[in-house]
Design a protein around this motif. Structure first.
Motif, PDB file in Angstrom:
ATOM      1  N   ALA A 110       0.762  -1.006   0.445  1.00 23.06           N
ATOM      2  CA  ALA A 110       0.181   0.163   0.215  1.00 23.06           C
ATOM      3  C   ALA A 110       1.030   0.833   0.057  1.00 23.06           C
ATOM      4  O   ALA A 110       2.088   1.246   0.278  1.00 23.06           O
ATOM      5  N   ALA A 111       0.085   2.399  -0.519  1.00 26.88           N
ATOM      6  CA  ALA A 111       0.902   3.551  -0.858  1.00 26.88           C
ATOM      7  C   ALA A 111      -0.218   4.534  -0.295  1.00 26.88           C
ATOM      8  O   ALA A 111      -1.010   4.094  -0.757  1.00 26.88           O
ATOM      9  N   VAL A 112       0.769   5.478   0.965  1.00 27.86           N
ATOM     10  CA  VAL A 112      -0.064   7.159   0.686  1.00 27.86           C
ATOM     11  C   VAL A 112       0.493   7.867   0.311  1.00 27.86           C
ATOM     12  O   VAL A 112       1.082   8.144   0.511  1.00 27.86           O
ATOM     13  N   GLY A 113      -0.546   8.652  -0.813  1.00 22.98           N
ATOM     14  CA  GLY A 113      -0.001   9.380  -2.405  1.00 22.98           C
ATOM     15  C   GLY A 113      -0.091  10.792  -0.979  1.00 22.98           C
ATOM     16  O   GLY A 113      -0.543  11.031   0.414  1.00 22.98           O
ATOM     17  N   HIS A 117      -5.732  24.112  19.647  1.00 25.15           N
ATOM     18  CA  HIS A 117      -5.548  23.691  19.163  1.00 25.15           C
ATOM     19  C   HIS A 117      -4.218  23.115  18.503  1.00 25.15           C
ATOM     20  O   HIS A 117      -3.410  22.798  19.829  1.00 25.15           O
ATOM     21  N   ALA A 118      -4.232  21.732  17.674  1.00 27.06           N
ATOM     22  CA  ALA A 118      -3.191  20.910  17.654  1.00 27.06           C
ATOM     23  C   ALA A 118      -3.019  20.209  16.427  1.00 27.06           C
ATOM     24  O   ALA A 118      -4.162  21.146  15.199  1.00 27.06           O
ATOM     25  N   ARG A 119      -1.893  20.229  16.306  1.00 23.99           N
ATOM     26  CA  ARG A 119      -2.261  19.237  14.674  1.00 23.99           C
ATOM     27  C   ARG A 119      -1.666  18.085  14.556  1.00 23.99           C
ATOM     28  O   ARG A 119      -1.415  17.028  15.127  1.00 23.99           O
ATOM     29  N   PHE A 120      -2.455  17.640  13.454  1.00 27.47           N
ATOM     30  CA  PHE A 120      -3.067  16.384  12.992  1.00 27.47           C
ATOM     31  C   PHE A 120      -2.146  15.724  11.448  1.00 27.47           C
ATOM     32  O   PHE A 120      -2.117  16.172  10.668  1.00 27.47           O
ATOM     33  N   ASP A 121      -1.626  14.314  11.991  1.00 26.26           N
ATOM     34  CA  ASP A 121      -0.759  13.813  11.247  1.00 26.26           C
ATOM     35  C   ASP A 121      -1.636  12.753  10.943  1.00 26.26           C
ATOM     36  O   ASP A 121      -1.600  11.669  10.662  1.00 26.26           O
ATOM     37  N   LEU A 122      -2.559  13.074   9.523  1.00 27.76           N
ATOM     38  CA  LEU A 122      -3.054  12.700   9.035  1.00 27.76           C
ATOM     39  C   LEU A 122      -2.444  10.988   8.319  1.00 27.76           C
ATOM     40  O   LEU A 122      -3.010  10.263   8.161  1.00 27.76           O
ATOM     41  N   GLU A 123      -1.754  11.196   7.507  1.00 28.70           N
ATOM     42  CA  GLU A 123      -1.003  10.890   6.436  1.00 28.70           C
ATOM     43  C   GLU A 123       0.247   9.317   7.781  1.00 28.70           C
ATOM     44  O   GLU A 123      -0.229   8.277   7.165  1.00 28.70           O
ATOM     45  N   ALA A 124       0.690   9.443   8.712  1.00 33.14           N
ATOM     46  CA  ALA A 124       0.973   8.216   9.434  1.00 33.14           C
ATOM     47  C   ALA A 124      -0.645   7.714  10.170  1.00 33.14           C
ATOM     48  O   ALA A 124      -0.607   6.772  10.632  1.00 33.14           O
ATOM     49  N   GLU A 178       4.202   2.479   2.339  1.00 33.55           N
ATOM     50  CA  GLU A 178       5.107   3.185   2.078  1.00 33.55           C
ATOM     51  C   GLU A 178       4.023   4.676   1.770  1.00 33.55           C
ATOM     52  O   GLU A 178       3.053   4.949   1.498  1.00 33.55           O
ATOM     53  N   ALA A 179       4.878   6.133   2.584  1.00 38.98           N
ATOM     54  CA  ALA A 179       3.960   7.144   2.711  1.00 38.98           C
ATOM     55  C   ALA A 179       4.783   7.997   2.087  1.00 38.98           C
ATOM     56  O   ALA A 179       6.196   7.937   1.981  1.00 38.98           O
TER      57      ALA A 179
END
Length: 252
Positions: free
Chosen positions: A155-158, A194-201, A216-217
């Motif tokens: 799998a790959a996250v684009g 607020h916070a910052r979100f790591d969607l990819e991770a 793979e990211a």
């Protein structure tokens, strides 16, 4: 300018590509390869962009997409269907050659998947809501229904919005932490409240937790690269009237 096709090493040997805005014929706020039928762009221009995108990844292929609703629904596609017959879902899977599975994004994470041995591929649209709800799990289950094995899937996250660009409020964080307290690790400090979100991770984590051994990211931030990618959040911050959508495609 030719269509830019971004490929993942994890999916080498499989016809696939994460496309941005380079190589299209749209203009204005949609300039480039806008494939969004739901945008205010000219319908004929969008159709030409979709044709160019498909030919760049799977020449002669038949592009199929779904009506995306930020769900955890995956559709199994065994034959082309009319645009008006698109199922409401956020992922597609197939084992049929010639079908180009397409997912549209403009900050959400596109995920492309393949079990080479079984000859099964999938494409998923993982926004925060779909990711939390289990869209990648649903995609893998649908692939298994066609004979895939999760431990053989690559799998790959684009390209998607990166943590540095994705500020969210505390109730957003709590949605993830209620499901699993360990999800705190996907958030970093932001501005007050607020916070910052790591969607990819987070999406990569969900794939690995489901048993996918090769994930793979690509690490490409749609928000921070306006020349290369469309971004809903960037367009909103700029008070633009509309925004384009990019496509990610996989096929056999």
């Amino acid at each position: 300018m030719s269509v830019e096709v971004i490929r993942a090493r994890a999916l080498s040997g499989i016809a696939h590509g994460f496309l941005g805005r380079r190589g299209g014929v749209s203009s204005g706020v949609h300039a480039g390869l806008n494939v969004g039928r739901g945008s205010d762009d000219d319908a004929d221009i969008v159709c030409e962009n979709r044709r160019r995108a498909t030919e760049a990844v799977l020449p002669g292929g038949h592009l199929v997409t779904v009506y995306q609703i930020h769900s955890a629904e995956a559709a199994t596609v065994l034959a082309p269907f009319a645009e008006d017959d698109r199922p409401q879902a956020d992922a597609l899977v197939t084992d049929r050659p010639g079908l180009a599975l397409g997912i549209l994004t403009a900050d959400c994470a596109p995920v492309l998947l393949a079990d080479r041995q079984a000859g099964v591929v999938g494409a998923a649209h993982a926004g925060w809501k779909g990711a939390l709800g289990g869209i990648t799990d649903a995609t893998l289950r649908a692939m298994e229904g066609l004979g895939a094995k999760v431990d053989r899937v690559a799998a790959a996250v684009g390209p998607c919005i990166a943590r540095a660009s994705y500020e969210v409020d505390i109730p957003f964080v709590e949605r993830f932490c209620v499901q699993d307290r360990a999800n705190e690790r996907f958030f970093a400090d932001g501005g007050p409240g607020h916070a910052r979100f790591d969607l990819e991770a987070y999406v990569a984590h969900r794939l690995a937790a489901a048993g996918v051994r090769q994930v793979e990211a690509l690490g490409l931030d749609t928000y921070a690269d306006p020349d290369r990618f469309f971004s809903y959040r960037r367009s909103t911050h700029r008070s633009e009237a509309d925004y384009g959508r990019q496509i990610s495609i996989i096929g056999l």
